[in-house]
Design an enzyme around this catalytic site. Structure first.
Site, PDB file in Angstrom:
ATOM      1  N   GLY A   1     -18.081 -34.752 -25.633  1.00 38.80           N
ATOM      2  CA  GLY A   1     -19.097 -33.779 -26.027  1.00 38.80           C
ATOM      3  C   GLY A   1     -20.357 -33.968 -25.228  1.00 38.80           C
ATOM      4  O   GLY A   1     -20.590 -33.301 -24.219  1.00 38.80           O
ATOM      5  N   SER A   2     -21.161 -34.946 -25.662  1.00 40.61           N
ATOM      6  CA  SER A   2     -22.443 -35.197 -24.990  1.00 40.61           C
ATOM      7  C   SER A   2     -22.262 -35.490 -23.509  1.00 40.61           C
ATOM      8  O   SER A   2     -23.071 -35.054 -22.683  1.00 40.61           O
ATOM      9  CB  SER A   2     -23.140 -36.399 -25.627  1.00 40.61           C
ATOM     10  OG  SER A   2     -23.053 -36.332 -27.011  1.00 40.61           O
TER      11      SER A   2
ATOM     12  N   HIS B   1     -12.342 -28.543 -26.929  1.00 41.76           N
ATOM     13  CA  HIS B   1     -12.294 -29.156 -28.258  1.00 41.76           C
ATOM     14  C   HIS B   1     -13.253 -28.421 -29.191  1.00 41.76           C
ATOM     15  O   HIS B   1     -14.429 -28.246 -28.884  1.00 41.76           O
ATOM     16  CB  HIS B   1     -12.681 -30.631 -28.133  1.00 41.76           C
ATOM     17  CG  HIS B   1     -12.429 -31.455 -29.343  1.00 41.76           C
ATOM     18  ND1 HIS B   1     -11.173 -31.879 -29.721  1.00 41.76           N
ATOM     19  CD2 HIS B   1     -13.278 -31.936 -30.297  1.00 41.76           C
ATOM     20  CE1 HIS B   1     -11.262 -32.606 -30.823  1.00 41.76           C
ATOM     21  NE2 HIS B   1     -12.530 -32.638 -31.200  1.00 41.76           N
TER      22      HIS B   1
ATOM     23  N   ASP C   1     -11.562 -39.379 -29.560  1.00 38.33           N
ATOM     24  CA  ASP C   1     -12.698 -38.490 -29.839  1.00 38.33           C
ATOM     25  C   ASP C   1     -13.892 -39.291 -30.345  1.00 38.33           C
ATOM     26  O   ASP C   1     -13.848 -39.855 -31.429  1.00 38.33           O
ATOM     27  CB  ASP C   1     -12.259 -37.457 -30.893  1.00 38.33           C
ATOM     28  CG  ASP C   1     -13.317 -36.412 -31.187  1.00 38.33           C
ATOM     29  OD1 ASP C   1     -14.363 -36.408 -30.534  1.00 38.33           O
ATOM     30  OD2 ASP C   1     -13.051 -35.583 -32.089  1.00 38.33           O
TER      31      ASP C   1
ATOM     32  N   HIS D   1     -10.143 -29.138 -34.066  1.00 34.58           N
ATOM     33  CA  HIS D   1     -10.185 -30.374 -34.876  1.00 34.58           C
ATOM     34  C   HIS D   1     -10.816 -30.016 -36.223  1.00 34.58           C
ATOM     35  O   HIS D   1     -12.024 -29.798 -36.305  1.00 34.58           O
ATOM     36  CB  HIS D   1     -11.015 -31.411 -34.101  1.00 34.58           C
ATOM     37  CG  HIS D   1     -11.297 -32.673 -34.841  1.00 34.58           C
ATOM     38  ND1 HIS D   1     -12.239 -33.600 -34.401  1.00 34.58           N
ATOM     39  CD2 HIS D   1     -10.775 -33.210 -35.983  1.00 34.58           C
ATOM     40  CE1 HIS D   1     -12.281 -34.620 -35.245  1.00 34.58           C
ATOM     41  NE2 HIS D   1     -11.424 -34.400 -36.215  1.00 34.58           N
TER      42      HIS D   1
ATOM     43  N   MET E   1     -10.067 -41.205 -34.015  1.00 32.69           N
ATOM     44  CA  MET E   1     -11.529 -41.075 -34.020  1.00 32.69           C
ATOM     45  C   MET E   1     -12.132 -42.412 -33.583  1.00 32.69           C
ATOM     46  O   MET E   1     -11.836 -43.456 -34.181  1.00 32.69           O
ATOM     47  CB  MET E   1     -12.055 -40.734 -35.409  1.00 32.69           C
ATOM     48  CG  MET E   1     -11.802 -39.316 -35.875  1.00 32.69           C
ATOM     49  SD  MET E   1     -12.320 -38.003 -34.748  1.00 32.69           S
ATOM     50  CE  MET E   1     -14.080 -38.325 -34.583  1.00 32.69           C
TER      51      MET E   1
ATOM     52  N   ASP F   1     -14.799 -28.478 -32.903  1.00 29.70           N
ATOM     53  CA  ASP F   1     -15.017 -29.324 -34.079  1.00 29.70           C
ATOM     54  C   ASP F   1     -15.467 -28.482 -35.266  1.00 29.70           C
ATOM     55  O   ASP F   1     -16.597 -27.994 -35.292  1.00 29.70           O
ATOM     56  CB  ASP F   1     -16.099 -30.360 -33.769  1.00 29.70           C
ATOM     57  CG  ASP F   1     -15.589 -31.471 -32.874  1.00 29.70           C
ATOM     58  OD1 ASP F   1     -14.564 -32.088 -33.227  1.00 29.70           O
ATOM     59  OD2 ASP F   1     -16.208 -31.714 -31.827  1.00 29.70           O
TER      60      ASP F   1
ATOM     61  N   MET G   1     -12.274 -30.777 -39.599  1.00 30.86           N
ATOM     62  CA  MET G   1     -12.867 -31.793 -40.483  1.00 30.86           C
ATOM     63  C   MET G   1     -13.254 -31.075 -41.772  1.00 30.86           C
ATOM     64  O   MET G   1     -14.440 -30.890 -42.076  1.00 30.86           O
ATOM     65  CB  MET G   1     -14.082 -32.435 -39.794  1.00 30.86           C
ATOM     66  CG  MET G   1     -13.684 -33.393 -38.677  1.00 30.86           C
ATOM     67  SD  MET G   1     -15.036 -33.761 -37.529  1.00 30.86           S
ATOM     68  CE  MET G   1     -14.834 -32.397 -36.394  1.00 30.86           C
TER      69      MET G   1
ATOM     70  N   MET H   1     -16.472 -28.303 -39.110  1.00 30.54           N
ATOM     71  CA  MET H   1     -16.979 -29.188 -40.178  1.00 30.54           C
ATOM     72  C   MET H   1     -17.460 -28.355 -41.350  1.00 30.54           C
ATOM     73  O   MET H   1     -18.173 -27.362 -41.161  1.00 30.54           O
ATOM     74  CB  MET H   1     -18.151 -30.005 -39.641  1.00 30.54           C
ATOM     75  CG  MET H   1     -17.822 -30.793 -38.394  1.00 30.54           C
ATOM     76  SD  MET H   1     -19.280 -31.679 -37.819  1.00 30.54           S
ATOM     77  CE  MET H   1     -18.617 -32.502 -36.380  1.00 30.54           C
TER      78      MET H   1
ATOM     79  N   SER I   1     -16.138 -31.028 -25.893  1.00 30.24           N
ATOM     80  CA  SER I   1     -16.408 -30.576 -27.259  1.00 30.24           C
ATOM     81  C   SER I   1     -17.583 -29.607 -27.290  1.00 30.24           C
ATOM     82  O   SER I   1     -18.707 -29.964 -26.927  1.00 30.24           O
ATOM     83  CB  SER I   1     -16.720 -31.767 -28.160  1.00 30.24           C
ATOM     84  OG  SER I   1     -17.184 -31.276 -29.403  1.00 30.24           O
TER      85      SER I   1
ATOM     86  N   GLY J   1     -18.287 -36.298 -37.855  1.00 36.15           N
ATOM     87  CA  GLY J   1     -19.435 -35.611 -38.442  1.00 36.15           C
ATOM     88  C   GLY J   1     -20.511 -35.233 -37.438  1.00 36.15           C
ATOM     89  O   GLY J   1     -21.135 -34.188 -37.565  1.00 36.15           O
ATOM     90  N   PHE J   2     -20.699 -36.097 -36.435  1.00 39.16           N
ATOM     91  CA  PHE J   2     -21.799 -35.831 -35.500  1.00 39.16           C
ATOM     92  C   PHE J   2     -21.401 -36.231 -34.087  1.00 39.16           C
ATOM     93  O   PHE J   2     -20.690 -37.225 -33.897  1.00 39.16           O
ATOM     94  CB  PHE J   2     -23.043 -36.629 -35.905  1.00 39.16           C
ATOM     95  CG  PHE J   2     -23.549 -36.234 -37.270  1.00 39.16           C
ATOM     96  CD1 PHE J   2     -24.407 -35.152 -37.423  1.00 39.16           C
ATOM     97  CD2 PHE J   2     -23.129 -36.920 -38.401  1.00 39.16           C
ATOM     98  CE1 PHE J   2     -24.843 -34.763 -38.687  1.00 39.16           C
ATOM     99  CE2 PHE J   2     -23.553 -36.547 -39.671  1.00 39.16           C
ATOM    100  CZ  PHE J   2     -24.420 -35.469 -39.821  1.00 39.16           C
ATOM    101  N   GLY J   3     -21.893 -35.462 -33.114  1.00 38.91           N
ATOM    102  CA  GLY J   3     -21.735 -35.836 -31.720  1.00 38.91           C
ATOM    103  C   GLY J   3     -22.791 -36.881 -31.359  1.00 38.91           C
ATOM    104  O   GLY J   3     -23.693 -37.186 -32.158  1.00 38.91           O
ATOM    105  N   GLY J   4     -22.667 -37.430 -30.175  1.00 39.18           N
ATOM    106  CA  GLY J   4     -23.712 -38.310 -29.651  1.00 39.18           C
ATOM    107  C   GLY J   4     -23.733 -39.725 -30.205  1.00 39.18           C
ATOM    108  O   GLY J   4     -24.715 -40.440 -30.009  1.00 39.18           O
TER     109      GLY J   4
HETATM  110  C1  DX5 Z   1     -17.365 -35.831 -34.131  1.00 38.26           C
HETATM  111  C2  DX5 Z   1     -16.557 -34.850 -33.312  1.00 38.26           C
HETATM  112  C3  DX5 Z   1     -16.535 -35.121 -31.869  1.00 38.26           C
HETATM  113  C4  DX5 Z   1     -17.863 -35.083 -31.170  1.00 38.26           C
HETATM  114  C5  DX5 Z   1     -17.763 -35.895 -29.921  1.00 38.26           C
HETATM  115  O1  DX5 Z   1     -17.100 -35.601 -35.477  1.00 38.26           O
HETATM  116  O2  DX5 Z   1     -15.207 -34.838 -33.759  1.00 38.26           O
HETATM  117  O3  DX5 Z   1     -15.638 -34.241 -31.222  1.00 38.26           O
HETATM  118  O4  DX5 Z   1     -18.274 -33.779 -30.858  1.00 38.26           O
HETATM  119  O5  DX5 Z   1     -19.022 -35.917 -29.351  1.00 38.26           O
HETATM  120  P1  DX5 Z   1     -19.468 -37.064 -28.348  1.00 38.26           P
HETATM  121  O6  DX5 Z   1     -18.574 -36.988 -27.173  1.00 38.26           O
HETATM  122  O7  DX5 Z   1     -20.883 -36.684 -28.064  1.00 38.26           O
HETATM  123  O8  DX5 Z   1     -19.346 -38.379 -29.085  1.00 38.26           O
HETATM  124 ZN    ZN Z   2     -13.617 -33.716 -32.637  1.00 36.97          ZN
END
Ligand code: DX5
Ligand code: ZN
Length: 218
Positions: free
Chosen positions: A199-200, A35, A177, A68, A139, A37, A70, A39, A10, A144-147
């Site tokens: 992602g992370s 990927h 995801d 993706h 999901m 994202d 959102m 938003m 991501s 909304g947020f990574g990590g």
């Molecule tokens: C969250 C995103 C994810 C996110 C995943 O809303 O859809 O794709 O970037 O990040 P990690 O792998 O860090 O949880």
């Molecule tokens: Zn995503």
């Protein structure tokens, strides 16, 4: 039917200033998808990037662009994300009242269509859309947020979705995801996912290319 495991790093977790470099590295390391994202600050509280950013990344990666969305009322932007170079566009079941119409429209553009559900939405709600989709995305964190940390109940949802796909006559990928790490990927694969967003775990690793290989079990 057992499917090949695909890693979809991501971009959200990448330093956007070096995104072209980052996406080249992960593609070279064997990540077949990328990927993206998107938003809008409405469907989710965060704002990320739009079609122009995706278009500017397109020349730097041969990966399948796995977009993706959102965003509220995604029909408004399908043309833009298709033109930007998306190969798959995935929309949230919770984001509009015309889900079937949007899925059909995505496919009419020659692009694969996916549907995604938030942690609180039941897998059963997807059943009526099986004829219209190429991918289901579960999901495993609140979007909304990574990590964030992987929600363990997502494993049951993956098993249920995999069983629903196998019992159907459709060829549908199962993507997961949120919160995937080298420590939990094995149970996630065992639960039936075959497209893995990370992602992370990829872009915050000291060596993103090595992280892709580790996730692939190489
Ligand atoms: C969250 C995103 C994810 C996110 C995943 O809303 O859809 O794709 O970037 O990040 P990690 O792998 O860090 O949880
Ligand atoms: Zn995503």
């Amino acid at each position: 039917m057992s499917k090949k495991i695909i890693i979809s790093p991501s971009v959200l977790a990448c330093d956007f200033g070096y995104a072209a470099d980052g996406i080249k590295k992960v593609a070279d390391a064997g990540a077949e998808y990328l990927h993206l994202d998107v938003m809008d600050g409405m469907f989710v509280p965060n704002i990320s990037f739009g079609p122009d950013f995706i278009k500017s990344l397109r020349p730097y990666s041969p990966a399948v662009f796995d977009t993706h969305l959102m965003i509220m009322d995604p029909m408004r932007y399908i043309d833009a994300f298709a033109a930007a170079g998306s190969d798959i566009i995935t929309i949230h079941l919770e984001s509009c009242d015309n889900v079937a119409e949007v899925l059909r429209y995505i496919r009419s553009k020659g692009i694969k269509a996916g549907i995604v559900i938030k942690p609180a939405t039941p897998v059963e709600a997807l059943r009526e859309y099986l004829p219209l989709i190429d991918m289901i995305l579960i999901m495993s964190v609140e979007p909304g947020f990574g990590g964030q940390s992987f929600i363990p109940a997502s494993l049951d949802k993956l098993r249920e979705a995999r069983a629903m796909i196998e019992a159907s006559c459709y060829d549908i990928d199962l993507e997961v995801d949120g919160g995937v790490t080298p420590a939990n990927i094995h149970e996630i694969l065992a639960a039936g996912a075959n497209v893995i967003v990370a992602g992370s775990a990829v872009f915050r690793a000291a060596d993103p290319a090595a992280a892709v290989k580790q996730l692939k079990g190489e």
